[in-house]
Design a protein around this motif. Structure first.
Motif: not given
Lengths: 310, 310
Positions: B176-196, B212-220
């Motif tokens: 839960r600490d990641l929800q505040q003051g942190h960022r993750v790398i987002g990943y979204f489905s190349a098929r559906t466009g929806r984030r995982v 929360p994220y600053d960047v999301a990609v769809n390639d591992s």
DNA sequence: TAACATTATTCACATATGGAAATAATGACG
DNA sequence: CGTCATTATTTCCATATGTGAATAATGTTA
């Protein structure tokens, strides 16, 4: 294989079936059978889409070439049937070849320029099957009942001799005169080796005589040549000696005595699939001899001028 | 056609039937059918003799070439099945391609030098039929029930971050600490466009967090790069980040929290006639991932050295 | 010339394949 | 997501082809 190619080209099984005028289940079955035979999937398909596998694509390229070759082969066979062409092996007794058939051949080739004739010129009746002969012209009795024999005409044998021979031996007044003080040109069968008797008739009277000879031959042209050379009395085909009589190279002997008619046939093997060239040749021959045109082109210069033996 | 060729060569129907291991009446029938099809007599025969007609001889020459081509084609298809060769289209998620599959390929090609692989490297699950893909490696839930899915292993996702990122943001002690003051790398489905979502568990406890994220990609692979660049906390495949951890390029975060296992499959279309090359490739992949050897060849130098954002 | 061995063909039944109707599968569309 | 049109496949019966046994034909031999 052809169904597969059509599916690849048409993109669907149904359209391929239409193109081939074939039911759809048949196309399905044929593709399945081909895949089973090759043990390879050629087409990935759903009800909506058909995709060619890499194996399928490779097979298609080569199958196309094969099908093309097969169609070409079928086509060339069909063309060869539809338009008479190719080689024909024909056997003809020699004097009929030299005096009747060969001089008329320009007419035949004008009509059928794509046909090549291999003429066997011999009085010996050949075995059509054994010697791959397509047809033969035959005179007299037919010996092979298995062949189809189409009648093309009839001729008679006429008694003649060279003027020089008659000066030396005198002119016979009756067939039996030939038995003493005369010579005939003998003819023996090229097939059996047996000599043929002189056969002549006048009204109800007829003779079949085995007459003395100095020379016997088994070739009708050589026979004629021997007669022209004054070696004896001949009994030759009337239409062929006619121009020689007119030229004074031969004199008719015993003019009221002729042989019984000799029927001419063209014979060929029975065949459900008679090649078109054979058919047209047989028809042309029938027309040639039937119309009496067979001897119209006779050229006396084909034989060396007669030189008396003495 | 093949029966005809054998008769020509053998000289008799009976011998041809023996050569073809076929009953004699069948040979008779086949020849009759061929003659009917071509409307030409190909063989003059009696019970004792078989002679090829001129038409038959011409047909034989060409048929021989055709049959030879057909045999060659059949043979090449059989050889291609017996000895795995040809092209294979394979789809792989990008990081598995870069870190697991590609480094192991020398082994594959040492074993199967005649196979060519076309690798589709994408996290997007392709339509195998539409894009003519022979097989694909898939992680996680299977979406196409029509494909055969062979399980090859399982991995877990592990939380990591670059050292520079942790210096700037601190080390989280709980998910839960990641929800505040942190960022993750987002990943979204190349098929559906929806984030995982980030999914992690510890014993009976589990979280599925939309962070929360600053960047999301769809390639591992891009995902990994973004993490190494210090853009956020990543949840990457454990076997792949292992060497990066050892190298100090990444630091493990929340070590007792891992994702649920992700099952890896290789999927391919059902096919009664699986090509040999696909079969061997599938087997090889199963062995590679199953034996744990998939990540042995991982080469960290495939990625640019991490460069902190600040 | 008759007898006989060999070989192509025919016949009748068995088996395989073809084809119409029904069913299953798959995309497109609203 | 459900409906529907289209298309590949399956099923079951009809037709075509294959095959063993019998017959006909053809050369060879004595």
């Amino acid at each position: 294989m052809r169904a597969f190619a059509r599916v690849v080209e048409a993109g669907t099984f149904s359209r391929a079936a239409d193109l081939l005028d074939m039911p759809k289940p048949t196309v399905t079955k044929l593709i399945q059978q081909l895949e089973a035979h090759l043990r390879t999937k050629l087409l990935n398909r759903s009800t909506r889409r058909v995709a060619v596998t890499p194996d399928g694509a490779a097979y298609y390229e080569r199958a196309l070439a094969l099908l093309s070759d097969l169609d070409e082969l079928d086509g060339s066979m069909a063309r060869s049937q539809a338009s008479p062409s190719g080689r024909l092996r024909v056997d003809v007794p020699s004097s009929l070849a030299l005096y009747a058939l060969i001089p008329a051949l320009p007419d035949f080739f004008a009509r059928y320029p794509e046909i090549r004739l291999d003429l066997g010129v011999t009085d010996r009746p050949v075995d059509l099957l054994a010697e791959n002969v397509d047809c033969a012209i035959r005179g007299g009795d037919l010996i092979d009942p298995t062949l189809i024999a189409r009648r093309i005409g009839e001729v008679r044998l006429m008694l003649c001799a060279a003027p020089g021979y008659l000066q030396r031996h005198g002119v016979p007044g009756h067939p039996r005169d030939l038995q003493q003080g005369h010579r005939v040109i003998g003819y023996f069968s090229a097939r059996t080796g047996r000599r043929v008797a002189f056969d002549m008739e006048r009204g109800e009277e007829s003779y079949e005589l085995d007459l003395p000879y100095d020379v016997a031959v088994n070739d009708s042209t050589a026979y004629l040549a021997a007669g022209l050379a004054g070696l004896g009395v001949t009994q030759s085909l009337e239409p062929i000696v006619r121009p020689l009589l007119a030229a004074g190279l031969l004199v008719r002997v015993l003019p009221e005595w002729n042989s019984a008619p000799i029927v001419l046939h063209i014979v060929y093997a029975p065949n459900r699939h008679l090649s078109s060239r054979l058919r047209v040749f047989v028809d042309w021959i029938a027309e040639l001899f039937g119309s009496g045109g067979a001897y119209r082109h006779a050229a006396p210069s084909l034989l060396l001028p007669a030189r008396p033996a003495g």
